[in-house]
Design a protein around this motif. Structure first.
Motif, PDB file in Angstrom:
ATOM      1  N   ASP A 195      39.890  25.008  44.443  1.00  0.00           N
ATOM      2  CA  ASP A 195      41.292  24.885  44.033  1.00  0.00           C
ATOM      3  C   ASP A 195      41.830  23.659  44.775  1.00  0.00           C
TER       4      ASP A 195
ATOM      5  N   HIS B 183      46.368  31.937  36.371  1.00  0.00           N
ATOM      6  CA  HIS B 183      44.934  31.678  36.225  1.00  0.00           C
ATOM      7  C   HIS B 183      44.639  31.232  34.792  1.00  0.00           C
TER       8      HIS B 183
ATOM      9  N   HIS C 246      41.744  27.031  38.346  1.00  0.00           N
ATOM     10  CA  HIS C 246      41.844  27.853  37.131  1.00  0.00           C
ATOM     11  C   HIS C 246      42.655  27.165  36.032  1.00  0.00           C
TER      12      HIS C 246
ATOM     13  N   ASP D 120      40.465  35.365  46.232  1.00  0.00           N
ATOM     14  CA  ASP D 120      39.903  35.268  44.878  1.00  0.00           C
ATOM     15  C   ASP D 120      38.739  34.271  44.806  1.00  0.00           C
ATOM     16  N   HIS D 121      38.439  33.616  45.921  1.00  0.00           N
ATOM     17  CA  HIS D 121      37.297  32.696  45.966  1.00  0.00           C
ATOM     18  C   HIS D 121      36.259  33.109  47.006  1.00  0.00           C
TER      19      HIS D 121
ATOM     20  N   HIS E  54      37.581  27.582  49.686  1.00  0.00           N
ATOM     21  CA  HIS E  54      38.782  27.645  50.520  1.00  0.00           C
ATOM     22  C   HIS E  54      39.082  29.117  50.805  1.00  0.00           C
TER      23      HIS E  54
HETATM   24 ZN   LIG Z   1      41.901  30.273  42.928  1.00  0.00          ZN
END
Ligand SMILES: [Zn+2]
Length: 312
Positions: A193, A250, A221, A93-94, A89
């Motif tokens: 996520d 997280h 997470h 952070d991904h 997505h």
């Molecule tokens: Zn994430």
């Protein structure tokens, strides 16, 4: 440690030396790098081709460029060949490190590089600055496969099948692409996520057979917003792995852990980060399987937690 993984449990086993040798010679490896605030999971197939499920660390330019450079070095040092990427997505952070990976001329990265992604509206959002260079890198080096309310089956090798599926962009949050890898009898589910309502929607739309998995990559997470109890009863994981990091947001939250552990005392949970104050509790998780039964039932897996390959 080796495990015999059955529905809702992972029993410690001690395979014979002959089985260990065969296992070492032909296996699938999932390497979940400790990413601080982010996720980066390498799926290495027995022929050393690999897929990268997410690659991002925090929001910074520097942290993501460093992560990308480290991943490319890792591929080169280990003779691995990256065939596809799955930014689950459009969150930095991904996915942010993929901008640098897509621009890297390394011969260990297929060109053009296959990209599987959802149709989350965020991918085309004009207010996310980091997505501008991502989109141009993806356009010049990638082949974009966009899944909207759709499931596709990708044959990776005669004994390896990937099922990729994603919901519709009509939903509000995190239109993550989900991935179930099948390797002989082994089943591993990656969830990006996701919120519980999204998990339930996908399960209802595409069917429980694509959720059933020995190994679950815990969504978000470990946030309690994800990991629906009912969906967990369809997954029945014996092993659950989570990308966790220091600080809030997280972490494997109590509710998530309780839901997973409700399967029984032999459901094993592994995290990349365990304690806010102790450096030594940062770990990469290396999970391998030959996809075959042990002692006549279940599937044999091995899980190791090692010092982080990249630090953070
Ligand atoms: Zn994430």
């Amino acid at each position: 440690m080796y495990y015999q993984v059955l529905s809702d449990e992972a029993r410690v086993v001690h395979p014979s030396q002959a089985r260990k040798n065969a296992f070492a010679a032909h296996h699938l490896e999932i390497r979940m790098f400790h990413g601080g605030h982010g996720e980066c999971i390498l799926v290495v197939f027995p022929d050393n081709n690999c897929w990268l499920v997410d690659c991002g660390q925090g929001t910074g330019d520097r942290s993501n460029e460093t992560l990308a450079a480290n991943v490319v070095t890792y591929l080169e040092r280990n003779g691995l060949h990256l065939d596809a990427i799955i930014p689950t997505h459009p969150h930095s952070d991904h996915a942010k490190a993929f901008t640098t990976i897509l621009a890297d001329p390394s011969p260990n990265i297929t060109s053009p590089l296959t990209i599987y992604r959802s149709n989350d509206p965020g991918w085309s959002a004009s207010d996310k600055k980091w997505l501008v260079p991502y989109r141009s890198a993806a356009a010049s080096r990638g082949v974009d496969n966009v899944l909207e309310d759709k499931r596709i089956k990708v044959s990776i090798a005669p004994d390896i099948l990937a099922q990729l599926f994603a919901g519709s962009s009509g939903k509000r949050f995190y239109i993550s692409i989900f991935l179930q890898i099948q390797f002989h009898g082994a089943r591993i589910l990656f969830t990006g996520d996701a919120y519980k309502s999204y998990e339930r929607g996908l399960r209802d739309r595409f069917g429980t057979e694509f959720f059933r998995a020995d190994v679950l990559k815990i969504t978000h997470h470990g946030s309690e917003h994800g990991t629906d109890e009912g969906v967990l009863r369809d997954i029945l994981p014996g092993i659950a792995i989570a990308s966790t990091g220091q600080g809030g947001g997280h972490r494997l939250e109590a509710e998530t852990r309780d839901h997973i552990k409700a399967g029984g005392p032999r459901v094993r949970v592994f995290e990349t980060f365990r304690d806010q104050n102790q450096q030594e509790n940062k770990r990469d998780i290396i999970l391998t399987t030959d996809g075959l039964p042990i002692n006549g039932a279940g599937i044999l897996y091995r899980v190791r937690q090692v010092a982080p390959e990249f630090g953070d």
